[in-house]
Design a protein around this motif. Structure first.
Motif, mmCIF file in Angstrom:
data_model
loop_
_atom_site.group_PDB
_atom_site.id
_atom_site.type_symbol
_atom_site.label_atom_id
_atom_site.label_comp_id
_atom_site.label_asym_id
_atom_site.label_seq_id
_atom_site.Cartn_x
_atom_site.Cartn_y
_atom_site.Cartn_z
ATOM 1 N N THR A 197 6.973 3.970 11.481
ATOM 2 C CA THR A 197 7.925 4.637 10.579
ATOM 3 C C THR A 197 9.352 4.541 11.126
ATOM 4 O OG1 THR A 197 7.404 6.745 11.647
ATOM 5 C CG2 THR A 197 6.272 6.269 9.558
ATOM 6 N N ASN A 198 9.477 4.408 12.443
ATOM 7 C CA ASN A 198 10.820 4.248 13.010
ATOM 8 C C ASN A 198 11.446 2.918 12.611
ATOM 9 O OD1 ASN A 198 10.580 6.702 14.198
ATOM 10 N ND2 ASN A 198 10.518 5.967 16.305
ATOM 11 N N VAL A 199 10.607 1.904 12.394
ATOM 12 C CA VAL A 199 11.141 0.619 11.936
ATOM 13 C C VAL A 199 11.797 0.813 10.566
ATOM 14 C CG1 VAL A 199 10.551 -1.723 11.215
ATOM 15 C CG2 VAL A 199 9.436 -0.727 13.222
ATOM 16 N N LEU A 200 11.103 1.519 9.689
ATOM 17 C CA LEU A 200 11.661 1.756 8.347
ATOM 18 C C LEU A 200 12.921 2.615 8.435
ATOM 19 C CD1 LEU A 200 8.869 0.622 7.682
ATOM 20 C CD2 LEU A 200 8.753 2.210 5.775
ATOM 21 N N PRO A 243 -4.110 -5.763 4.196
ATOM 22 C CA PRO A 243 -3.056 -5.873 3.192
ATOM 23 C C PRO A 243 -3.026 -4.617 2.330
ATOM 24 C CG PRO A 243 -4.359 -7.896 3.300
ATOM 25 C CD PRO A 243 -5.055 -6.893 4.161
ATOM 26 N N GLY A 244 -1.862 -4.070 2.112
ATOM 27 C CA GLY A 244 -1.737 -2.836 1.327
ATOM 28 C C GLY A 244 -1.564 -1.598 2.203
ATOM 29 N N SER A 245 -1.909 -1.706 3.482
ATOM 30 C CA SER A 245 -1.766 -0.530 4.352
ATOM 31 C C SER A 245 -0.290 -0.201 4.602
ATOM 32 C CB SER A 245 -2.497 -0.739 5.680
ATOM 33 O OG SER A 245 -2.049 -1.909 6.314
ATOM 34 N N ASP A 246 0.590 -1.136 4.268
ATOM 35 C CA ASP A 246 2.029 -0.874 4.383
ATOM 36 C C ASP A 246 2.457 0.295 3.495
ATOM 37 O OD1 ASP A 246 1.378 -3.288 2.496
ATOM 38 O OD2 ASP A 246 3.152 -2.309 1.644
ATOM 39 N N ARG A 247 1.727 0.491 2.373
ATOM 40 C CA ARG A 247 2.108 1.571 1.446
ATOM 41 C C ARG A 247 1.973 2.930 2.136
ATOM 42 N NH1 ARG A 247 -1.430 1.957 -2.753
ATOM 43 N NH2 ARG A 247 -2.956 0.773 -1.569
ATOM 44 N N TRP A 250 6.883 7.602 5.684
ATOM 45 C CA TRP A 250 8.308 7.619 6.058
ATOM 46 C C TRP A 250 9.130 8.337 4.982
ATOM 47 C CZ3 TRP A 250 12.307 5.021 3.399
ATOM 48 C CH2 TRP A 250 13.568 5.169 3.997
ATOM 49 N N ARG A 251 8.825 8.067 3.704
ATOM 50 C CA ARG A 251 9.582 8.730 2.633
ATOM 51 C C ARG A 251 9.376 10.241 2.663
ATOM 52 N NH1 ARG A 251 12.238 5.234 -0.242
ATOM 53 N NH2 ARG A 251 11.478 3.115 -0.494
ATOM 54 N N ARG A 252 8.265 10.676 3.263
ATOM 55 C CA ARG A 252 8.009 12.117 3.385
ATOM 56 C C ARG A 252 8.538 12.684 4.703
ATOM 57 N NH1 ARG A 252 5.035 10.237 -0.366
ATOM 58 N NH2 ARG A 252 4.153 11.595 -1.954
ATOM 59 N N ALA A 293 0.707 11.101 2.150
ATOM 60 C CA ALA A 293 0.853 9.657 1.897
ATOM 61 C C ALA A 293 -0.501 9.028 1.605
ATOM 62 C CB ALA A 293 1.508 8.987 3.099
ATOM 63 N N ALA A 294 -1.520 9.492 2.301
ATOM 64 C CA ALA A 294 -2.871 8.952 2.077
ATOM 65 C C ALA A 294 -3.357 9.299 0.674
ATOM 66 C CB ALA A 294 -3.821 9.500 3.129
ATOM 67 N N MET A 295 -3.054 10.524 0.239
ATOM 68 C CA MET A 295 -3.477 10.925 -1.116
ATOM 69 C C MET A 295 -2.799 10.066 -2.169
ATOM 70 S SD MET A 295 -3.770 15.037 -1.079
ATOM 71 C CE MET A 295 -4.099 15.061 -2.822
#
Lengths: 219, 589
Positions: free
Chosen positions: B129-132, B490-494, B500-502, B521-523
């Protein structure tokens, strides 16, 4: 063994060093220049080095002082000074060495002059400074883990000079150091900012000069 | 009394820009963001400009050996200029957003997004999340697909590239393995006129995997010039207190002890060693360049370095009072090593038995028996250390409650020896972390133990450990997140982006980690946190680690049979698949 007074400037990125960080920079600069600092005795030897007047984090200093005991017969000459300068990082610049001999000196600051910039309504800041300069006392509380202490800032800093600019004001003041302590630049700025009702965030704090007791004259 | 000389002119690049100074006046530890270290390089006007980042706070990232190598190589051996930037702590990040000041570099205070290439070293999953956060603070679009010619190319490297999927859409490309041989090719690729041309040229460099562009997995690169090349001799030396404050010499790369849980042991194969003569000469030069009074011989297992005894003796003779440390001690060789270098030591030492019983240690191929453990603990206290930390993992494949209780038994034995030898001054502490299965290891498809099991086993250790022994546990919730990302496909980036958005940042810091952000985020994404195991090894679609899958399968079978596999440097080849063509072990004669 001999004691040296090393004068240095701390500027640019160096202004963000803490007191301990600054001491580490002095120590490492000497090591890189291969000028060995003497070590204390005991189980955990420490370098015999002190900075007699800590500079606040965020402050530049044009003429700071380190007291260092040098272990061998390295001369305090221009070549050594050049070696120290070459070994120092950006923001830390030794510019004078005085060899004071085998007797340790303990320089004491008598007064230090500072300048800084305070953002916000310059008119309000100038008015606050005028109020400070004419008031008889300006008592503030200093809260620390040791307790609360009341101190009258006027006893340490008689007056402040204010130079207004565009949305900012340059302040300059001299703080006296007495046997019972001293005021801090931030305490003066906090008071002025409080009276002027501006953010107490100062920029560009610089210690312009220090008056020392027990420092032999240079050269 | 005399008045000192006023104001001394500073050098031109000393000055911190006003917009930065305004922010730094209001944050904790502003020195993190101002540079000014020893041995920083200044290459005004040099192109291309490359920014190197470690996605954590300065004190953690500044000593990272990989960034030190890249910084030196780019600045000293190519026309490019390398500068650095680390992740701002939230107090500064908030102020930067309000003031609209983009992330800057420590060397020139220039905005990061003005560079041609932004390279991140990715050490572990909990810094994703620090990368983002850093991309956002720089004003660089989060998704590579949204970037245009004005934006830098974002390149990821480091051990977490073993499975790049959780970060794939945020990076233009990844580099798998050791980059030393390819630095120049990467710099040349940046000379292409268009962004598309630069990306195409980068994707052609061996070891580069560009999501959506590369047609086959990137083969992990091995630097076979390691033994013949000097270590970093002019490292950046922080002026603030950092986590590692010593001169570091990488004496050996790779480890073939074969611990089945260890991703680094698999990822950095084969073993290569630097000559003792070079190591000693480098130590001498490093002491001059750094001003440090301690030298650390770095590797995954420094006691296994063939020249360790000679190097220790000769380096100690370089300067009076010089300390030499070995950061990673294996217990099976610790007693002998401690006898060599620990006499008169103070402070504490860490030993890592990893598991509490012989059966489980055999299953994970950790070559330690009880006698070796006892000898190592004895040598620790007899060598003068007054503290001993024992490091264990729980949640290992095939683990039982008895194995977990064995941890307490080993702590009790160490405590008995501490009292006997340390005469009351010695202390034992235990650190217990949760095992997370990692890609490209024999356990890569084994189930993750799960939150419930880990918490119960933590409690077992807590209750069984003798009084007076301090026990520290790794946060299970953080391990659950780590496990989800370590094998995310693939898709785990979401999941990373939603967390991060939270507000998720600095997830590796216990005071900052908040599992609720990840649960939310998982939900939203429908991804199950800590899912027991993935259906397939999707990371192999992106990265070829050079490991033969038959070797990994056989190692798993041997683990289940509690059979050990010998270290291949002792002459028995386990056919892991790494040694082929020009790639092979490079040991001292």
């Amino acid at each position: 063994m001999s004691w040296w007074l090393v004068s240095f400037a701390r500027r640019g990125p160096g202004r963000y060093l803490s007191h301990l960080d600054t001491a580490r920079v002095v120590q490492r600069t000497f090591a890189r220049a291969r000028v060995p600092i003497a070590l204390s005795q005991g189980m955990r030897p420490k370098p015999r080095l002190s900075l007699p007047l800590p500079l606040p984090v965020g402050a530049e200093g044009g003429d700071e002082l380190a007291v260092v005991e040098v272990a061998d017969g390295t001369p305090a000459d221009a070549a050594t000074l050049e070696a120290l300068r070459a070994a120092s990082p950006v923001g830390f610049e030794p510019f004078r060495i005085v060899d004071v001999g085998e007797r340790r000196v303990r320089p004491q600051a008598r007064a230090a002059t500072y300048a800084c910039v305070l953002d916000g309504d310059a008119g309000a800041v100038v008015a606050a400074v005028e109020r400070y300069n004419t008031t008889k006392d300006a008592v503030r509380e200093r809260v620390s883990p040791k307790g609360t202490r009341r101190l009258d800032l006027k006893e340490y800093a008689g007056s402040i000079t204010a130079t207004p600019g565009d949305g900012e004001t340059r302040l300059e003041f001299t703080i006296r150091h007495r046997s019972d302590g001293s005021a801090r630049p931030q305490e003066l700025v906090d008071l002025i900012a409080d009276w002027a009702q501006v953010e107490p965030t100062m920029r560009g704090l610089e210690r312009l000069r220090v008056v020392w007791k027990d420092v032999p004259p240079a050269g | 009394m005399n008045e000192s000389r006023p104001g001394f002119p500073g050098r031109s690049r000393d000055w911190v820009p006003d917009e930065v100074a305004r922010l730094l006046a209001r944050v904790a530890r502003p020195g993190r963001y101002a540079g000014g270290e020893f041995n920083t390089r200044s290459k005004p006007g040099a192109t291309p400009r490359i920014v190197l980042s470690y996605p954590d706070v300065y004190e953690i990232g500044v000593s990272n050996p990989a960034l030190q190598i890249l910084y030196s190589r780019i600045n000293d051996a190519t026309p490019a200029a390398a500068e650095r930037s680390y992740c701002p702590w939230p107090d500064l990040a908030d102020l930067m957003r309000v003031a609209g000041v983009p992330l800057w570099t420590l060397e020139t205070f220039a905005p990061v997004p003005d560079c041609a290439l932004w390279g991140f070293t990715l050490p572990h999953e909990l810094c994703y999340t620090n990368v983002l956060e850093m991309l956002d603070l720089a004003g660089v679009p989060l998704h590579a697909a949204e970037r245009d010619g004005e934006d830098p190319i974002v390149l990821g490297g480091g051990p977490a590239v073993a499975n790049p999927w959780p970060l794939a859409p945020f990076f233009d490309a990844f580099f798998a393995g050791e980059v030393e041989d390819h630095v120049e090719a990467l710099v040349v690729a940046l000379g292409e006129e268009s962004r598309e041309g630069r990306l195409r040229a980068l994707a052609a460099v061996p070891g580069v995997w560009a999501p959506g562009r590369s047609e086959r997995p990137a083969q992990r690169q091995v630097f076979m010039g390691f033994s013949a090349s000097e270590p970093v001799l002019r490292p950046v030396v922080p002026v603030l207190e950092a986590v590692h404050d010593r001169a570091v010499i990488e004496v050996m790369r790779g480890c073939t002890a074969g611990c089945r849980f260890c991703q680094a042991g698999m990822w950095y194969r084969p073993v290569r060693e630097r000559p003792v003569e070079m190591v000693v000469a480098s130590a001498d030069r490093l002491l001059d360049e750094t001003g440090c009074d301690e030298v650390s011989l770095l590797s995954l297992s420094s006691c296994d370095y063939s020249g360790v005894a000679e190097a220790l003796t000769r380096i100690r003779g370089l300067r009076p009072g010089l300390r030499v440390s070995l950061p990673s001690l294996r217990i099976d060789s610790a007693a002998e090593s401690l006898a060599r270098f620990a006499a008169g030591q103070r402070g504490s030492l860490t030993l890592a038995p990893e598991a509490g019983t012989q059966a489980l240690r055999d299953a994970i191929n950790k070559g330690v028996d009880e006698q070796q453990f006892t000898e190592a603990v004895r040598a620790t206290f007899e060598g003068g250390f007054t503290g001993l930390k024992l490091y264990f993992m729980i949640g290992l494949p095939g683990e039982t409650d008895d194995d977990v209780l064995g941890i307490a038994g080993m702590a009790a034995e160490a405590t008995r020896l501490a009292k006997e030898i340390g005469r009351g001054r010695a202390r034992v502490s235990v650190s217990v972390s949760s095992y997370v299965p990692k890609a490209h290891t024999p356990f890569e498809l084994e189930p993750f133990a799960g939150e419930e099991t880990l918490r119960r086993r933590q409690q077992l250790v807590r209750e069984a450990t003798p009084r007076g022994v301090r026990v520290a546990f790794h946060d299970v919730a953080a391990s659950v997140v780590e496990a989800t990302l370590a094998r995310g496909g693939p898709g785990s980036d979401r999941l990373v982006e939603e967390a991060w958005r939270r507000g998720a940042r600095f997830d590796g810091w216990s005071e900052r980690f908040d599992v609720r952000r990840w649960e939310e985020a998982a939900m939203v994404t429908g991804i199950v946190l800590g899912e027991p195991s993935p259906e397939r090894a999707s990371w192999r679609d992106a990265v070829d680690a050079r490991l033969d899958t038959r070797f990994l399968d056989e190692e798993l079978e041997r683990s289940r049979a509690h059979e050990r596999t010998d270290d291949c440097r002792d002459g028995t080849c386990a056919a892991c698949g790494v040694c082929a063509g020009e790639v092979g072990m490079d040991l001292l004669a």
